[in-house]
Design a protein around this motif. Structure first.
Motif, PDB file in Angstrom:
ATOM      1  N   LEU A   1       0.829  -1.190   0.000  1.00 39.26           N
ATOM      2  CA  LEU A   1       0.000   0.000   0.000  1.00 39.26           C
ATOM      3  C   LEU A   1       0.872   1.252   0.000  1.00 39.26           C
ATOM      4  O   LEU A   1       1.801   1.369   0.787  1.00 39.26           O
ATOM      5  CB  LEU A   1      -0.906   0.022   1.232  1.00 39.26           C
ATOM      6  CG  LEU A   1      -1.751   1.275   1.401  1.00 39.26           C
ATOM      7  CD1 LEU A   1      -2.819   1.359   0.320  1.00 39.26           C
ATOM      8  CD2 LEU A   1      -2.390   1.308   2.792  1.00 39.26           C
ATOM      9  N   VAL A   2       0.531   2.175  -0.868  1.00 41.68           N
ATOM     10  CA  VAL A   2       1.186   3.484  -0.899  1.00 41.68           C
ATOM     11  C   VAL A   2       0.289   4.523  -0.236  1.00 41.68           C
ATOM     12  O   VAL A   2       0.715   5.253   0.643  1.00 41.68           O
ATOM     13  CB  VAL A   2       1.519   3.908  -2.342  1.00 41.68           C
ATOM     14  CG1 VAL A   2       2.112   5.309  -2.362  1.00 41.68           C
ATOM     15  CG2 VAL A   2       2.454   2.898  -2.991  1.00 41.68           C
ATOM     16  N   ALA A   3      -0.962   4.594  -0.669  1.00 37.85           N
ATOM     17  CA  ALA A   3      -1.891   5.580  -0.117  1.00 37.85           C
ATOM     18  C   ALA A   3      -3.321   5.095  -0.317  1.00 37.85           C
ATOM     19  O   ALA A   3      -3.686   4.706  -1.429  1.00 37.85           O
ATOM     20  CB  ALA A   3      -1.710   6.941  -0.777  1.00 37.85           C
ATOM     21  N   MET A   4      -4.102   5.110   0.762  1.00 31.62           N
ATOM     22  CA  MET A   4      -5.528   4.772   0.719  1.00 31.62           C
ATOM     23  C   MET A   4      -6.301   6.065   0.900  1.00 31.62           C
ATOM     24  O   MET A   4      -6.113   6.754   1.899  1.00 31.62           O
ATOM     25  CB  MET A   4      -5.873   3.779   1.824  1.00 31.62           C
ATOM     26  CG  MET A   4      -7.345   3.425   1.914  1.00 31.62           C
ATOM     27  SD  MET A   4      -7.891   2.375   0.565  1.00 31.62           S
ATOM     28  CE  MET A   4      -6.994   0.865   0.932  1.00 31.62           C
ATOM     29  N   ILE A   5      -7.164   6.404  -0.058  1.00 33.39           N
ATOM     30  CA  ILE A   5      -7.885   7.668  -0.042  1.00 33.39           C
ATOM     31  C   ILE A   5      -9.371   7.381   0.136  1.00 33.39           C
ATOM     32  O   ILE A   5     -10.002   6.733  -0.706  1.00 33.39           O
ATOM     33  CB  ILE A   5      -7.653   8.443  -1.358  1.00 33.39           C
ATOM     34  CG1 ILE A   5      -6.151   8.562  -1.641  1.00 33.39           C
ATOM     35  CG2 ILE A   5      -8.298   9.828  -1.281  1.00 33.39           C
ATOM     36  CD1 ILE A   5      -5.829   9.108  -3.015  1.00 33.39           C
ATOM     37  N   THR A   6      -9.950   7.884   1.241  1.00 35.68           N
ATOM     38  CA  THR A   6     -11.366   7.640   1.511  1.00 35.68           C
ATOM     39  C   THR A   6     -12.232   8.518   0.613  1.00 35.68           C
ATOM     40  O   THR A   6     -11.745   9.390  -0.098  1.00 35.68           O
ATOM     41  CB  THR A   6     -11.706   7.925   2.966  1.00 35.68           C
ATOM     42  OG1 THR A   6     -11.632   9.347   3.181  1.00 35.68           O
ATOM     43  CG2 THR A   6     -10.757   7.221   3.921  1.00 35.68           C
ATOM     44  N   SER A   7     -13.549   8.302   0.690  1.00 32.63           N
ATOM     45  CA  SER A   7     -14.473   9.070  -0.132  1.00 32.63           C
ATOM     46  C   SER A   7     -14.417  10.561   0.175  1.00 32.63           C
ATOM     47  O   SER A   7     -14.706  11.392  -0.693  1.00 32.63           O
ATOM     48  CB  SER A   7     -15.894   8.560   0.053  1.00 32.63           C
ATOM     49  OG  SER A   7     -16.292   8.688   1.411  1.00 32.63           O
TER      50      SER A   7
ATOM     51  N   SER B   1       6.767   4.090   4.272  1.00 37.19           N
ATOM     52  CA  SER B   1       7.937   4.476   3.481  1.00 37.19           C
ATOM     53  C   SER B   1       7.724   5.739   2.654  1.00 37.19           C
ATOM     54  O   SER B   1       8.702   6.303   2.135  1.00 37.19           O
ATOM     55  CB  SER B   1       8.334   3.326   2.555  1.00 37.19           C
ATOM     56  OG  SER B   1       7.283   3.031   1.659  1.00 37.19           O
ATOM     57  N   VAL B   2       6.492   6.212   2.543  1.00 33.27           N
ATOM     58  CA  VAL B   2       6.230   7.390   1.708  1.00 33.27           C
ATOM     59  C   VAL B   2       5.697   8.580   2.491  1.00 33.27           C
ATOM     60  O   VAL B   2       5.490   9.659   1.920  1.00 33.27           O
ATOM     61  CB  VAL B   2       5.253   7.059   0.557  1.00 33.27           C
ATOM     62  CG1 VAL B   2       5.757   5.865  -0.250  1.00 33.27           C
ATOM     63  CG2 VAL B   2       3.846   6.813   1.065  1.00 33.27           C
ATOM     64  N   LYS B   3       5.478   8.384   3.789  1.00 32.16           N
ATOM     65  CA  LYS B   3       4.937   9.486   4.597  1.00 32.16           C
ATOM     66  C   LYS B   3       5.839  10.711   4.523  1.00 32.16           C
ATOM     67  O   LYS B   3       7.057  10.603   4.612  1.00 32.16           O
ATOM     68  CB  LYS B   3       4.793   9.039   6.051  1.00 32.16           C
ATOM     69  CG  LYS B   3       3.655   8.071   6.295  1.00 32.16           C
ATOM     70  CD  LYS B   3       3.604   7.643   7.757  1.00 32.16           C
ATOM     71  CE  LYS B   3       2.475   6.660   8.003  1.00 32.16           C
ATOM     72  NZ  LYS B   3       2.450   6.179   9.408  1.00 32.16           N
ATOM     73  N   GLY B   4       5.213  11.863   4.337  1.00 33.57           N
ATOM     74  CA  GLY B   4       5.965  13.113   4.265  1.00 33.57           C
ATOM     75  C   GLY B   4       6.489  13.445   2.883  1.00 33.57           C
ATOM     76  O   GLY B   4       6.953  14.561   2.656  1.00 33.57           O
TER      77      GLY B   4
ATOM     78  N   GLN C   1       0.736  12.732  -5.771  1.00 36.43           N
ATOM     79  CA  GLN C   1       1.868  13.627  -5.965  1.00 36.43           C
ATOM     80  C   GLN C   1       3.050  13.027  -5.222  1.00 36.43           C
ATOM     81  O   GLN C   1       2.993  12.844  -4.006  1.00 36.43           O
ATOM     82  CB  GLN C   1       1.551  15.018  -5.431  1.00 36.43           C
ATOM     83  CG  GLN C   1       2.708  16.003  -5.535  1.00 36.43           C
ATOM     84  CD  GLN C   1       3.078  16.325  -6.963  1.00 36.43           C
ATOM     85  OE1 GLN C   1       2.201  16.520  -7.817  1.00 36.43           O
ATOM     86  NE2 GLN C   1       4.373  16.367  -7.262  1.00 36.43           N
ATOM     87  N   MET C   2       4.115  12.729  -5.944  1.00 32.18           N
ATOM     88  CA  MET C   2       5.287  12.085  -5.364  1.00 32.18           C
ATOM     89  C   MET C   2       6.469  13.048  -5.446  1.00 32.18           C
ATOM     90  O   MET C   2       6.890  13.427  -6.548  1.00 32.18           O
ATOM     91  CB  MET C   2       5.602  10.793  -6.129  1.00 32.18           C
ATOM     92  CG  MET C   2       4.435   9.830  -6.191  1.00 32.18           C
ATOM     93  SD  MET C   2       4.848   8.258  -6.963  1.00 32.18           S
ATOM     94  CE  MET C   2       5.190   8.785  -8.633  1.00 32.18           C
ATOM     95  N   ASN C   3       6.948  13.453  -4.284  1.00 38.12           N
ATOM     96  CA  ASN C   3       8.079  14.381  -4.205  1.00 38.12           C
ATOM     97  C   ASN C   3       9.280  13.694  -3.559  1.00 38.12           C
ATOM     98  O   ASN C   3       9.133  12.682  -2.882  1.00 38.12           O
ATOM     99  CB  ASN C   3       7.694  15.609  -3.390  1.00 38.12           C
ATOM    100  CG  ASN C   3       6.587  16.418  -4.032  1.00 38.12           C
ATOM    101  OD1 ASN C   3       6.456  16.464  -5.257  1.00 38.12           O
ATOM    102  ND2 ASN C   3       5.777  17.051  -3.201  1.00 38.12           N
ATOM    103  N   ASN C   4      10.445  14.284  -3.766  1.00 39.98           N
ATOM    104  CA  ASN C   4      11.676  13.750  -3.182  1.00 39.98           C
ATOM    105  C   ASN C   4      11.796  12.236  -3.446  1.00 39.98           C
ATOM    106  O   ASN C   4      12.046  11.448  -2.531  1.00 39.98           O
ATOM    107  CB  ASN C   4      11.723  14.027  -1.675  1.00 39.98           C
ATOM    108  CG  ASN C   4      13.066  13.727  -1.065  1.00 39.98           C
ATOM    109  OD1 ASN C   4      14.089  13.687  -1.767  1.00 39.98           O
ATOM    110  ND2 ASN C   4      13.086  13.492   0.246  1.00 39.98           N
ATOM    111  N   LEU C   5      11.637  11.876  -4.697  1.00 42.17           N
ATOM    112  CA  LEU C   5      11.660  10.455  -5.055  1.00 42.17           C
ATOM    113  C   LEU C   5      13.027   9.836  -4.841  1.00 42.17           C
ATOM    114  O   LEU C   5      14.069  10.499  -5.014  1.00 42.17           O
ATOM    115  CB  LEU C   5      11.217  10.281  -6.505  1.00 42.17           C
ATOM    116  CG  LEU C   5       9.703  10.395  -6.716  1.00 42.17           C
ATOM    117  CD1 LEU C   5       9.366  10.703  -8.158  1.00 42.17           C
ATOM    118  CD2 LEU C   5       9.013   9.116  -6.270  1.00 42.17           C
TER     119      LEU C   5
END
Length: 114
Positions: free
Chosen positions: A47-53, A62-65, A81-85
């Motif tokens: 899981l990278v990001a779960m977005i509710t309704s 590992s991707v927080k922040g 949006q992926m920053n500081n990859l």
């Protein structure tokens, strides 16, 4: 049936940014939670990001922040949006939705060079 189409992947250098999009279409009768997952070669899908309704988002550790998830319910589209990859972000990124059952997109490749 539900279709999910991801876009926005590509090759970027360490420290760069990318924005992924996932557009949903078909038999969607609710405003379901949607999510981004990723899978690197030899690894399990994570899981990278779960977005509710309502747009609330839960992130993988590992991707927080660095990553930000959002959605446009009118367009049935979510974004990442992926920053500081980092090179360890290299993976195929998949969009997910549950509308009575799970649906997956075809995936979009993100490659981060060191």
């Amino acid at each position: 049936q539900v279709q999910l189409v991801e876009s926005g992947g590509g090759l970027v250098q360490t420290g760069g940014s990318l924005r992924l999009s996932c557009a949903a279409s078909g038999s969607i009768f609710t405003t379901p939670a949607m999510a981004w997952y990723r899978q690197a070669p030899g690894n399990e899908r994570e899981l990278v990001a779960m977005i509710t309704s309502t747009g609330s988002t839960v992130y993988g550790d590992s991707v927080k922040g660095r990553f930000t998830g959002s959605r446009d319910n009118a367009k049935k589209t979510i974004y990442l949006q992926m920053n500081n990859l980092k090179p360890e972000d290299t993976a195929v990124y998949y969009c997910w939705l549950n509308e009575g059952r799970s649906y997956w997109g075809q995936g979009t490749q993100v490659t981060v060079s060191s």
